[in-house]
Design a protein around this motif. Sequence first.
Motif, PDB file in Angstrom:
ATOM      1  N   MET A 145       0.955  -1.048   0.324  1.00  0.00           N
ATOM      2  CA  MET A 145       0.171  -0.066   0.234  1.00  0.00           C
ATOM      3  C   MET A 145       0.670   1.279  -0.160  1.00  0.00           C
ATOM      4  O   MET A 145       1.414   1.237   0.985  1.00  0.00           O
ATOM      5  N   GLU A 146       0.253   2.288  -0.697  1.00  0.00           N
ATOM      6  CA  GLU A 146       1.681   3.211  -1.260  1.00  0.00           C
ATOM      7  C   GLU A 146       0.685   5.073  -0.733  1.00  0.00           C
ATOM      8  O   GLU A 146      -0.631   4.797   0.134  1.00  0.00           O
ATOM      9  N   ARG A 147       1.205   4.809   0.448  1.00  0.00           N
ATOM     10  CA  ARG A 147       1.053   5.592   1.840  1.00  0.00           C
ATOM     11  C   ARG A 147       0.629   6.933   0.738  1.00  0.00           C
ATOM     12  O   ARG A 147       2.165   7.475   0.594  1.00  0.00           O
TER      13      ARG A 147
ATOM     14  N   ILE B 175      -2.899   2.079  -2.651  1.00  0.00           N
ATOM     15  CA  ILE B 175      -2.624   3.761  -2.567  1.00  0.00           C
ATOM     16  C   ILE B 175      -3.759   4.084  -1.378  1.00  0.00           C
ATOM     17  O   ILE B 175      -5.390   3.368  -1.442  1.00  0.00           O
ATOM     18  N   ASN B 176      -3.174   4.064  -0.543  1.00  0.00           N
ATOM     19  CA  ASN B 176      -3.974   4.553   0.539  1.00  0.00           C
ATOM     20  C   ASN B 176      -3.419   6.579   0.704  1.00  0.00           C
ATOM     21  O   ASN B 176      -2.290   6.532   1.306  1.00  0.00           O
TER      22      ASN B 176
ATOM     23  N   GLU C 222      -3.534   9.601   2.406  1.00  0.00           N
ATOM     24  CA  GLU C 222      -3.022   9.849   3.889  1.00  0.00           C
ATOM     25  C   GLU C 222      -3.584  11.466   3.962  1.00  0.00           C
ATOM     26  O   GLU C 222      -4.893  11.836   5.425  1.00  0.00           O
TER      27      GLU C 222
ATOM     28  N   TYR D  20       6.929  10.520  10.506  1.00  0.00           N
ATOM     29  CA  TYR D  20       7.129   8.573   9.191  1.00  0.00           C
ATOM     30  C   TYR D  20       7.940   9.097   8.516  1.00  0.00           C
ATOM     31  O   TYR D  20       7.445   9.323   6.891  1.00  0.00           O
TER      32      TYR D  20
ATOM     33  N   GLU E 204       8.016   7.081   4.479  1.00  0.00           N
ATOM     34  CA  GLU E 204       7.124   6.455   4.682  1.00  0.00           C
ATOM     35  C   GLU E 204       6.172   6.886   3.500  1.00  0.00           C
ATOM     36  O   GLU E 204       5.427   6.206   3.013  1.00  0.00           O
ATOM     37  N   ILE E 205       6.227   8.125   3.520  1.00  0.00           N
ATOM     38  CA  ILE E 205       5.440   8.801   2.783  1.00  0.00           C
ATOM     39  C   ILE E 205       5.344   9.405   1.426  1.00  0.00           C
ATOM     40  O   ILE E 205       6.829  10.104   0.439  1.00  0.00           O
TER      41      ILE E 205
END
Length: 323
Positions: free
Chosen positions: A1-3, A27-28, A30, A113, A116-117
């Motif tokens: 899952m891509e943040r 995709i998530n 944010e 994070y 991670e983003i």
Amino acid sequence: MERLIIDTDPGVDDAIAILLAIYSKKINIEAITTVCGNCSLEQATKNALKTLNIGNANHIPVYAGANKPLRNELVVAKVHGDDGLGNTSIPESNKEIEKEYAPDYLVRIAKQYPKEITLAPIGPLTNIAIAVENDPNFAKNIKRLVIMGGAEFGGNSSPVAEFNFWEDPEAAKIVFNAGFDEIVMVGLDATNKVVFSPKLREYLKHINTPIAKFIYDITDHYMYAEQIETKIIGCVIFDALVTGYIIDESILELKDCYVDIATEGICKGQSVVDNDGQYHNGKCNARVAYNAYDKKFFDIFYNTLFEEYHKDIKLILDTEFSN
Ligand code: BDR
Ligand code: CA
């Protein structure tokens, strides 16, 4: 899952890019951060909220950012209509925006994070540049940037400059020189190879889900306005290639380059692309998209948004792209 955080100035193609990301299982989102560009910040934020509402994604927070470019005065883009969404009467959303200023949010979440983003800026780079200037570690805390902007050859706001970089060239320069681990530049060289034709658009009328109707409606004015500018029948939905690429990287071909941005004079906003960093001792700071596969993109586009029509979509695309 891509943040993913989408930094955007909706904008017809921005809205389509956001919907693709909402509906992708890879995709998530944010958050959405908004910036002025295609329209005022206030209008862009309203349009982001309307898009989330249509996409049943009101759980995604929205942060408003810069209301003017770093140095220039804002010049809005006429092709998106007076309301930024093609002069449509899409109902306003009653969702509230977050109180935090978008660049502050970006700095905070990147720190929380680290690496991670993924950030997808699909408007002028003002918010990202402010985040870079406010936190020396911001660039290193971000996993990667996938930007819609720039062009190696030719522009759409001047003979050499693409709109997002032309609108805020100082911001674009700051971002490309900030030391991000990875920047993917999806510029006009790639986006202009993927044309949303009147025929492809017309299928939306038959699909007729709320999303199909929304995209059909917002592209009406846009398609004709773009056609006058580009002399191409159909329209380019630039920003959607960014989220399309995040869903499936094989839609674009990339090459390593050193990219810098001209901020003054007749070349204002031009992205100067040095292939393999030949003039920078072999140093590269970006991967630049030089080609895009239209059939593959539309396969992702239709199947992500209208999965239930996958059999018809195959037939449609085989017919549209038969050679
Ligand atoms: C870019 O400019 C805007 O009008 C579009 O939304 C896209 O981000 C294309 O040059
Ligand atoms: Ca945009």
